[in-house]
Motif scaffolding. Structure first.
Motif, PDB file in Angstrom:
ATOM      1  N   THR A  52      16.489  -8.352  38.518  1.00 49.33           N
ATOM      2  CA  THR A  52      17.893  -8.304  37.851  1.00 49.33           C
ATOM      3  C   THR A  52      17.856  -9.902  36.800  1.00 49.33           C
ATOM      4  O   THR A  52      16.173 -10.228  37.198  1.00 49.33           O
ATOM      5  CB  THR A  52      18.480  -8.939  39.332  1.00 49.33           C
ATOM      6  OG1 THR A  52      17.640  -9.817  39.155  1.00 49.33           O
ATOM      7  CG2 THR A  52      18.234  -7.952  39.997  1.00 49.33           C
ATOM      8  N   GLY A  86      22.616  -6.798  37.540  1.00 51.68           N
ATOM      9  CA  GLY A  86      22.723  -6.101  39.541  1.00 51.68           C
ATOM     10  C   GLY A  86      23.927  -6.880  40.137  1.00 51.68           C
ATOM     11  O   GLY A  86      24.339  -8.518  39.274  1.00 51.68           O
ATOM     12  N   ASP A  87      24.928  -6.348  40.093  1.00 48.87           N
ATOM     13  CA  ASP A  87      26.478  -6.842  41.435  1.00 48.87           C
ATOM     14  C   ASP A  87      25.389  -7.750  42.209  1.00 48.87           C
ATOM     15  O   ASP A  87      25.955  -8.635  42.933  1.00 48.87           O
ATOM     16  CB  ASP A  87      26.749  -6.241  41.689  1.00 48.87           C
ATOM     17  CG  ASP A  87      25.976  -4.333  42.417  1.00 48.87           C
ATOM     18  OD1 ASP A  87      25.684  -4.765  43.158  1.00 48.87           O
ATOM     19  OD2 ASP A  87      27.360  -4.040  42.690  1.00 48.87           O
ATOM     20  N   SER A  88      24.376  -7.722  42.587  1.00 45.83           N
ATOM     21  CA  SER A  88      24.297  -8.631  43.166  1.00 45.83           C
ATOM     22  C   SER A  88      24.333 -10.417  43.170  1.00 45.83           C
ATOM     23  O   SER A  88      23.610 -11.389  43.522  1.00 45.83           O
ATOM     24  CB  SER A  88      22.238  -9.370  43.289  1.00 45.83           C
ATOM     25  OG  SER A  88      21.768  -8.618  42.375  1.00 45.83           O
ATOM     26  N   ASP A 142      24.987  -2.712  36.903  1.00 40.00           N
ATOM     27  CA  ASP A 142      25.674  -1.736  37.914  1.00 40.00           C
ATOM     28  C   ASP A 142      26.854  -1.239  37.566  1.00 40.00           C
ATOM     29  O   ASP A 142      27.783  -2.834  37.401  1.00 40.00           O
ATOM     30  CB  ASP A 142      25.355  -3.043  38.943  1.00 40.00           C
ATOM     31  CG  ASP A 142      23.914  -2.897  40.521  1.00 40.00           C
ATOM     32  OD1 ASP A 142      23.605  -1.625  39.540  1.00 40.00           O
ATOM     33  OD2 ASP A 142      24.200  -3.193  40.622  1.00 40.00           O
ATOM     34  N   LYS A 159      24.280   2.265  36.218  1.00 38.89           N
ATOM     35  CA  LYS A 159      23.524   1.942  37.789  1.00 38.89           C
ATOM     36  C   LYS A 159      24.604   2.529  38.582  1.00 38.89           C
ATOM     37  O   LYS A 159      25.850   1.300  39.024  1.00 38.89           O
ATOM     38  CB  LYS A 159      22.560   1.578  38.186  1.00 38.89           C
ATOM     39  CG  LYS A 159      22.263   1.674  39.560  1.00 38.89           C
ATOM     40  CD  LYS A 159      21.062   1.408  39.911  1.00 38.89           C
ATOM     41  CE  LYS A 159      20.776  -0.670  40.587  1.00 38.89           C
ATOM     42  NZ  LYS A 159      21.911  -0.882  41.885  1.00 38.89           N
ATOM     43  N   HIS A 213      21.312   5.253  42.789  1.00 37.01           N
ATOM     44  CA  HIS A 213      20.507   4.112  43.629  1.00 37.01           C
ATOM     45  C   HIS A 213      20.418   4.697  44.690  1.00 37.01           C
ATOM     46  O   HIS A 213      21.920   5.162  45.487  1.00 37.01           O
ATOM     47  CB  HIS A 213      21.645   3.182  43.734  1.00 37.01           C
ATOM     48  CG  HIS A 213      20.914   1.769  44.332  1.00 37.01           C
ATOM     49  ND1 HIS A 213      21.160   0.211  43.914  1.00 37.01           N
ATOM     50  CD2 HIS A 213      20.290   1.749  45.717  1.00 37.01           C
ATOM     51  CE1 HIS A 213      20.901  -0.394  44.917  1.00 37.01           C
ATOM     52  NE2 HIS A 213      20.144   0.224  46.213  1.00 37.01           N
ATOM     53  N   GLU A 218      16.450   2.130  48.002  1.00 36.64           N
ATOM     54  CA  GLU A 218      15.790   0.806  48.641  1.00 36.64           C
ATOM     55  C   GLU A 218      15.682   0.451  49.589  1.00 36.64           C
ATOM     56  O   GLU A 218      16.616   1.757  50.217  1.00 36.64           O
ATOM     57  CB  GLU A 218      17.502  -0.160  47.583  1.00 36.64           C
ATOM     58  CG  GLU A 218      17.227  -1.544  48.785  1.00 36.64           C
ATOM     59  CD  GLU A 218      18.801  -2.431  47.747  1.00 36.64           C
ATOM     60  OE1 GLU A 218      19.255  -1.894  47.265  1.00 36.64           O
ATOM     61  OE2 GLU A 218      18.471  -3.596  48.690  1.00 36.64           O
TER      62      GLU A 218
END
Ligand code: KIV
Length: 297
Positions: A55, A76-78, A116, A145, A169, A214
């Motif tokens: 990421t 990533g939306d992380s 994302d 994604k 995902h 994941e």
């Protein structure tokens, strides 16, 4: 750099209409790595050369990761967790994703860029999903994604047919952590594994150009990868996938508090961030990361 009709902040790798200044032209000529394309990722999947993905949320790290040989950068939306300090990815907005995608793309020379689609940006209709995906592409993403199976193939088909490659995902999907009952490994029992395989087939049939799993059992991820026509990336899914991804702040040990058990601290023993990232790339390519089946939190 002077540009004819191209966003002056774009690197223009795919634009074709780019006029390079002397410094950039010499960088391009001496650059050893060619820009990573979907075809190249497809070849890596077919030949067994592992894909290293991390990421990334800003231009500084994008330049560093790119230079260290990371093949794919995921905005990533992380970022909701690691940058914004939130407890989940749900509050992340499309505007947040567009902003960080723009920043990352400014630092990228060769890596493939995936962004994302955040929670509530593709759920109501396929037209809404297209608009969100297009905003990310305009910001610099090569691919978008989205999470989940079942209802998503129709959306994947709509976006892919209109020219935006989609990564699907599956397995543990952070945007729906509440519905999944927490941070749990998915596909452990026969019914769960069968559902993931069925959803995979539907997504591939709909045109998904990449898959990401994941927290699924290593044997299931390896079986899916062996049969998959498209590259398969894993996180907490064993070594048998076409490539690996980790959250940058986890593998650099910046993330405070509890981290998933499948995360390895690549800063341990590293002299600098560059070394840590270089070791990650080397270990993914050599299939020495991940070492075994470590799941959960
Ligand atoms: O948002 C993210 O960082 C992700 C990874 C966990 C794959 O989706």
């Amino acid at each position: 750099m002077s540009l004819a009709g191209v966003d002056p902040e774009s690197h223009g790798y795919t634009a074709g209409a780019l006029i390079l200044g002397p410094q950039e032209a010499s960088q391009t000529m001496t650059s050893e790595r060619k820009p990573i394309s979907l075809h190249r990722l497809q070849d890596m999947h077919a030949s067994g050369e592992k894909i290293a993905m991390l990421t990334c949320y800003d231009a500084a790290f994008a330049g560093l990761l790119d230079a260290a040989g990371v093949d794919v950068l995921l905005i990533g939306d992380s970022l909701g967790n690691v940058l914004q300090g939130r407890g989940s990815t749900a509050p992340v907005t499309l505007e947040d994703m567009v902003y960080h995608t723009t920043c990352v793309r400014r630092g990228v020379k060769t890596a493939w860029v995936v962004a994302d689609l955040p929670f509530d940006s593709y759920h109501v209709s396929k037209e809404e999903a297209w608009k969100s995906a297009a905003a990310l592409v305009k910001a610099g993403a090569h691919m978008v994604k989205l999470e989940g199976g079942g209802w998503t193939p129709e959306t994947v088909r709509f976006i892919s047919e209109r020219g935006i490659p989609v990564c699907a995902h599956l397995g543990f999907t952070p945007q729906t952590v509440t519905a999944l009952g927490g941070f749990k490994v998915q596909g452990r029992d026969e019914a769960g594994a069968a559902r993931i395989k069925r959803e995979t087939q539907e997504l591939v049939d709909a045109g998904a150009a990449m898959l990401l799993y994941e927290m699924v059992p290593a044997a299931l991820a390896a079986e899916i990868t062996a049969a998959s026509p498209v590259p398969v990336i894993g996180i907490g899914a064993g070594v048998g996938t076409s490539g690996q991804v980790l959250v940058l702040h986890d593998m650099l040990d910046i993330t405070a508090g509890r981290k998933p058990r499948f995360v390895k601290n690549f800063m341990a023993g590293a002299a600098a961030v560059q070394d840590a990232v270089g070791r990650y790339v080397a270990e993914v390519k050599a299939k020495t990361f991940p070492v075994n089946e470590i799941h959960g939190f």
